[in-house]
Design a protein around this motif. Structure first.
Motif, PDB file in Angstrom:
ATOM      1  N   LEU A   1     -37.503 -18.993-117.566  1.00 23.48           N
ATOM      2  CA  LEU A   1     -36.966 -19.663-116.390  1.00 23.48           C
ATOM      3  C   LEU A   1     -36.713 -21.099-116.859  1.00 23.48           C
ATOM      4  O   LEU A   1     -37.631 -21.770-117.327  1.00 23.48           O
ATOM      5  CB  LEU A   1     -38.001 -19.630-115.259  1.00 23.48           C
ATOM      6  N   GLU A   2     -35.453 -21.533-116.740  1.00 23.36           N
ATOM      7  CA  GLU A   2     -35.068 -22.817-117.351  1.00 23.36           C
ATOM      8  C   GLU A   2     -34.955 -23.939-116.327  1.00 23.36           C
ATOM      9  O   GLU A   2     -34.431 -23.727-115.230  1.00 23.36           O
ATOM     10  CB  GLU A   2     -33.709 -22.614-118.049  1.00 23.36           C
ATOM     11  N   ASP A   3     -35.385 -25.139-116.728  1.00 23.66           N
ATOM     12  CA  ASP A   3     -35.210 -26.360-115.935  1.00 23.66           C
ATOM     13  C   ASP A   3     -35.493 -26.130-114.452  1.00 23.66           C
ATOM     14  O   ASP A   3     -34.654 -26.415-113.590  1.00 23.66           O
ATOM     15  CB  ASP A   3     -33.779 -26.912-116.120  1.00 23.66           C
ATOM     16  N   CYS A   4     -36.695 -25.640-114.164  1.00 22.47           N
ATOM     17  CA  CYS A   4     -37.001 -25.285-112.769  1.00 22.47           C
ATOM     18  C   CYS A   4     -37.202 -26.511-111.898  1.00 22.47           C
ATOM     19  O   CYS A   4     -37.025 -26.448-110.689  1.00 22.47           O
ATOM     20  CB  CYS A   4     -38.191 -24.338-112.707  1.00 22.47           C
TER      21      CYS A   4
ATOM     22  N   GLY B   1     -35.598 -28.973-121.249  1.00 18.67           N
ATOM     23  CA  GLY B   1     -35.307 -30.059-122.169  1.00 18.67           C
ATOM     24  C   GLY B   1     -33.869 -30.332-122.570  1.00 18.67           C
ATOM     25  O   GLY B   1     -33.643 -31.184-123.422  1.00 18.67           O
ATOM     26  N   GLU B   2     -32.868 -29.695-121.942  1.00 19.33           N
ATOM     27  CA  GLU B   2     -31.504 -29.977-122.401  1.00 19.33           C
ATOM     28  C   GLU B   2     -31.084 -31.413-122.097  1.00 19.33           C
ATOM     29  O   GLU B   2     -30.174 -31.923-122.741  1.00 19.33           O
ATOM     30  CB  GLU B   2     -30.498 -28.982-121.812  1.00 19.33           C
ATOM     31  N   VAL B   3     -31.717 -32.058-121.114  1.00 22.29           N
ATOM     32  CA  VAL B   3     -31.357 -33.464-120.862  1.00 22.29           C
ATOM     33  C   VAL B   3     -32.309 -34.436-121.562  1.00 22.29           C
ATOM     34  O   VAL B   3     -32.188 -35.651-121.402  1.00 22.29           O
ATOM     35  CB  VAL B   3     -31.262 -33.798-119.350  1.00 22.29           C
TER      36      VAL B   3
ATOM     37  N   VAL C   1     -22.233 -22.627-106.582  1.00 22.21           N
ATOM     38  CA  VAL C   1     -23.541 -22.711-107.234  1.00 22.21           C
ATOM     39  C   VAL C   1     -23.338 -22.919-108.731  1.00 22.21           C
ATOM     40  O   VAL C   1     -22.450 -22.312-109.327  1.00 22.21           O
ATOM     41  CB  VAL C   1     -24.354 -21.421-106.991  1.00 22.21           C
ATOM     42  N   TYR C   2     -24.201 -23.741-109.353  1.00 21.90           N
ATOM     43  CA  TYR C   2     -24.138 -23.943-110.797  1.00 21.90           C
ATOM     44  C   TYR C   2     -24.121 -22.606-111.544  1.00 21.90           C
ATOM     45  O   TYR C   2     -24.887 -21.703-111.230  1.00 21.90           O
ATOM     46  CB  TYR C   2     -25.351 -24.755-111.302  1.00 21.90           C
ATOM     47  N   GLY C   3     -23.280 -22.516-112.546  1.00 21.26           N
ATOM     48  CA  GLY C   3     -23.307 -21.361-113.443  1.00 21.26           C
ATOM     49  C   GLY C   3     -22.482 -20.192-112.962  1.00 21.26           C
ATOM     50  O   GLY C   3     -22.371 -19.193-113.662  1.00 21.26           O
TER      51      GLY C   3
ATOM     52  N   ILE D   1     -29.314 -11.788-121.972  1.00 21.16           N
ATOM     53  CA  ILE D   1     -28.328 -12.244-120.989  1.00 21.16           C
ATOM     54  C   ILE D   1     -28.941 -13.218-119.991  1.00 21.16           C
ATOM     55  O   ILE D   1     -29.978 -12.942-119.384  1.00 21.16           O
ATOM     56  CB  ILE D   1     -27.773 -11.036-120.176  1.00 21.16           C
ATOM     57  N   ARG D   2     -28.236 -14.354-119.813  1.00 22.38           N
ATOM     58  CA  ARG D   2     -28.599 -15.264-118.728  1.00 22.38           C
ATOM     59  C   ARG D   2     -27.873 -14.817-117.466  1.00 22.38           C
ATOM     60  O   ARG D   2     -26.664 -14.535-117.514  1.00 22.38           O
ATOM     61  CB  ARG D   2     -28.174 -16.694-119.090  1.00 22.38           C
ATOM     62  N   VAL D   3     -28.597 -14.760-116.358  1.00 19.96           N
ATOM     63  CA  VAL D   3     -28.031 -14.252-115.099  1.00 19.96           C
ATOM     64  C   VAL D   3     -27.959 -15.387-114.076  1.00 19.96           C
ATOM     65  O   VAL D   3     -28.985 -15.957-113.699  1.00 19.96           O
ATOM     66  CB  VAL D   3     -28.917 -13.099-114.560  1.00 19.96           C
TER      67      VAL D   3
ATOM     68  N   HIS E   1     -32.783 -17.179-116.774  1.00 17.15           N
ATOM     69  CA  HIS E   1     -32.184 -17.787-115.582  1.00 17.15           C
ATOM     70  C   HIS E   1     -32.361 -19.305-115.650  1.00 17.15           C
ATOM     71  O   HIS E   1     -33.400 -19.798-116.077  1.00 17.15           O
ATOM     72  CB  HIS E   1     -32.831 -17.223-114.315  1.00 17.15           C
ATOM     73  N   ASP E   2     -31.321 -20.028-115.213  1.00 12.77           N
ATOM     74  CA  ASP E   2     -31.308 -21.494-115.249  1.00 12.77           C
ATOM     75  C   ASP E   2     -31.296 -22.030-113.818  1.00 12.77           C
ATOM     76  O   ASP E   2     -30.348 -21.785-113.069  1.00 12.77           O
ATOM     77  CB  ASP E   2     -30.051 -21.953-116.015  1.00 12.77           C
ATOM     78  N   VAL E   3     -32.340 -22.768-113.440  1.00 10.22           N
ATOM     79  CA  VAL E   3     -32.424 -23.335-112.080  1.00 10.22           C
ATOM     80  C   VAL E   3     -31.682 -24.670-111.998  1.00 10.22           C
ATOM     81  O   VAL E   3     -31.382 -25.166-110.913  1.00 10.22           O
ATOM     82  CB  VAL E   3     -33.904 -23.498-111.662  1.00 10.22           C
ATOM     83  N   HIS E   4     -31.392 -25.255-113.134  1.00 13.78           N
ATOM     84  CA  HIS E   4     -30.649 -26.519-113.209  1.00 13.78           C
ATOM     85  C   HIS E   4     -31.296 -27.624-112.379  1.00 13.78           C
ATOM     86  O   HIS E   4     -30.617 -28.301-111.582  1.00 13.78           O
ATOM     87  CB  HIS E   4     -29.186 -26.303-112.824  1.00 13.78           C
ATOM     88  N   HIS E   5     -32.614 -27.784-112.569  1.00 13.95           N
ATOM     89  CA  HIS E   5     -33.355 -28.965-112.076  1.00 13.95           C
ATOM     90  C   HIS E   5     -33.436 -29.103-110.549  1.00 13.95           C
ATOM     91  O   HIS E   5     -33.626 -30.218-110.053  1.00 13.95           O
ATOM     92  CB  HIS E   5     -32.731 -30.278-112.599  1.00 13.95           C
TER      93      HIS E   5
ATOM     94  N   VAL F   1     -38.421 -25.054-126.147  1.00 12.19           N
ATOM     95  CA  VAL F   1     -37.818 -26.389-126.234  1.00 12.19           C
ATOM     96  C   VAL F   1     -36.303 -26.218-126.166  1.00 12.19           C
ATOM     97  O   VAL F   1     -35.720 -25.537-127.005  1.00 12.19           O
ATOM     98  CB  VAL F   1     -38.232 -27.051-127.573  1.00 12.19           C
ATOM     99  N   ARG F   2     -35.668 -26.829-125.136  1.00  9.64           N
ATOM    100  CA  ARG F   2     -34.249 -26.588-124.879  1.00  9.64           C
ATOM    101  C   ARG F   2     -33.316 -27.679-125.393  1.00  9.64           C
ATOM    102  O   ARG F   2     -32.118 -27.692-125.066  1.00  9.64           O
ATOM    103  CB  ARG F   2     -34.042 -26.457-123.364  1.00  9.64           C
ATOM    104  N   SER F   3     -33.816 -28.649-126.135  1.00 12.29           N
ATOM    105  CA  SER F   3     -32.963 -29.758-126.567  1.00 12.29           C
ATOM    106  C   SER F   3     -31.745 -29.296-127.350  1.00 12.29           C
ATOM    107  O   SER F   3     -31.795 -28.255-128.012  1.00 12.29           O
ATOM    108  CB  SER F   3     -33.763 -30.705-127.459  1.00 12.29           C
TER     109      SER F   3
HETATM  110 MG    MG Z   1     -29.351 -25.324-118.700  1.00 14.36          MG
END
Ligand code: MG
Ligand code: GCO
Length: 406
Positions: free
Chosen positions: A239-242, A265-267, A158-160, A146-148, A213-217, A286-288
């Motif tokens: 921890l994603e896109d910190c 890497g999603e962007v 807030v994003y998400g 689960i992503r929180v 968890h996604d920090v969204h850059h 790798v999040r592409s």
């Molecule tokens: Mg993301």
């Protein structure tokens, strides 16, 4: 097997999707996902105006040659629009090759390396009660990871994090709107709050459940390092896109301070965006998206490179990836050795009317199914009922009005 027709279909069931349809002289149809959220028509134009004329008459079996031709003959390399367009052609060609062979695509990629694909779902809440309910709902639906994402006191949007009612309309953790919606951001408030959320989630749901968890850059390198360190007791899966992803050097600093696994890497859209990150082992996942990174041909090479450094896949899979793009990801996930996890956000009912799918989700695991090709067919009559609707992603401002990363 020569291409006799190539067509771009724009449709908006639940949300916008751009799809490439290739037809061959032996009567096969191949599908590619060309969706770039918030910039959809630019890829539609890139394909229709500049790529479709180059495809007619080409041998559909020559996937590598077509990829290299489109990448190198444009002269202007990389970038999300170009690489999404190339990905759409590449995925449609793999669909055709697998259909011609009468095999599900993963068989052409080396066959299954596992029986199912572990998927994570998106839980979110504006407060603890809503968040816990959302986590329970995901567990009931079968998710095992689960992503929180959660609201932060002092930040309005807030994003998400989306109200449960809106979530069923948007099918995305973002407020899409006819013009970009303004959200707000405060890194200090966020950094104080997030560790308390993960402490509460661990206390309620125990130590086993993989949490993401996604920090969204949004953070600076030193802030991201602090967050990674403060989340160590809660054992995150990633921890994603910190930090903003284009500065690869930032991750060196984060890495020096924390053992929380990092995903990015999603962007990104080519292997070059990962060159230092992979070689210096600064990330773990790798999040592409297959659809934004040049398709299966390029993603396979990128993931093989990552495999040399024990870096695994975590392919992007929110609802702005169409069911065709999702299927491409699932076939790759099943075949590669260094699979990590797959993001999975179920599409809305109208999307499922337009895109006839055969992939399954059971007990937390996805499977692309065993139909020849990708296993997804677009229903063109259904697609025509949902015309394009202008929709932008939101953006952020700080308290003093400064535009911030979203
Ligand atoms: Mg993301
Ligand atoms: C994710 C992503 C998405 C993006 C969206 C933008 O991790 O799933 O961050 O939610 O925001 O794909 O188009």
């Amino acid at each position: 097997m020569n291409i006799v027709a190539a067509e771009v279909i724009v449709t908006s069931p639940d949300r916008n999707f751009v799809t490439l349809k290739l037809t061959t002289d032996n009567g096969l149809t191949g599908w590619g996902d060309a969706t770039l959220n918030g910039r959809e028509l630019s890829v539609a134009s890139y394909l229709t105006d500049h790529v479709v004329p180059l495809l007619i008459g080409r041998d559909a079996h020559r996937i590598e040659d077509t990829w290299q031709f489109l990448y190198r003959s444009a002269y202007w390399r990389r970038g999300p629009v170009t690489m999404t367009a190339i990905a759409a052609v590449d995925v449609a060609l793999w669909d055709l090759k697998a259909k011609a062979a009468g095999l599900p695509l993963y068989q052409l990629l080396g066959g299954a390396s596992r029986t199912g694909i572990m998927a994570y779902g998106h839980a979110s809440g504006r407060d603890q009660e809503e968040l816990f309910d959302s986590i329970r709902r995901h567990l009931d639906e079968g998710f095992r990871s689960i992503r929180v994402q959660t609201s932060v006191p002092g930040i309005d949007a807030v994003y998400g994090v989306i109200a449960p009612a809106a979530a069923s309309e948007h099918y995305e953790p973002a407020q899409r709107a006819p013009l970009p919606a303004e959200e707000d951001w405060d890194s200090r408030a966020y950094l104080r709050h997030i560790p308390t959320v993960f402490e509460a989630v661990r206390n309620e749901f125990g130590p086993e459940l993989p949490l993401l968890h996604d920090v969204h850059h949004r953070l600076t390198p030193i802030q991201a390092a602090r967050l990674g360190k403060s989340l160590e007791p809660y054992d995150l899966f990633w921890l994603e896109d910190c930090t903003p992803a284009e500065n690869q050097e930032a991750l060196r600093l984060v890495r020096n301070h924390t053992v929380t696994p990092l995903a990015i890497g999603e962007v990104f859209n080519t292997v070059w965006d990962y060159q230092a990150l992979i070689r210096e082992q600064l990330i773990d996942y790798v999040r592409s998206a297959v659809t934004h990174t040049g398709g299966i041909t390029a993603m396979r090479k990128l993931l093989d490179y990552a495999a040399q450094y024990q870096i695994k896949s975590g392919i992007h899979g929110p609802t702005d990836i169409s069911p065709i793009g999702m299927a491409a990801a699932l076939h790759l996930d099943l075949a590669i050795h260094n699979f990590g996890i797959q993001e999975y956000m179920p599409h809305g009912p109208l999307t499922n009317e337009v895109f006839r799918q055969t992939f399954t989700f059971q007990d937390g695991y996805l499977h692309p199914g065993d139909q020849p090709g990708l296993g997804v067919e677009l229903d063109e009559e259904a697609a025509a009922r949902f015309p394009y609707q202008p929709a932008y992603l939101p953006f952020n401002r700080l308290k003093d009005g400064t535009v911030h990363d979203w």
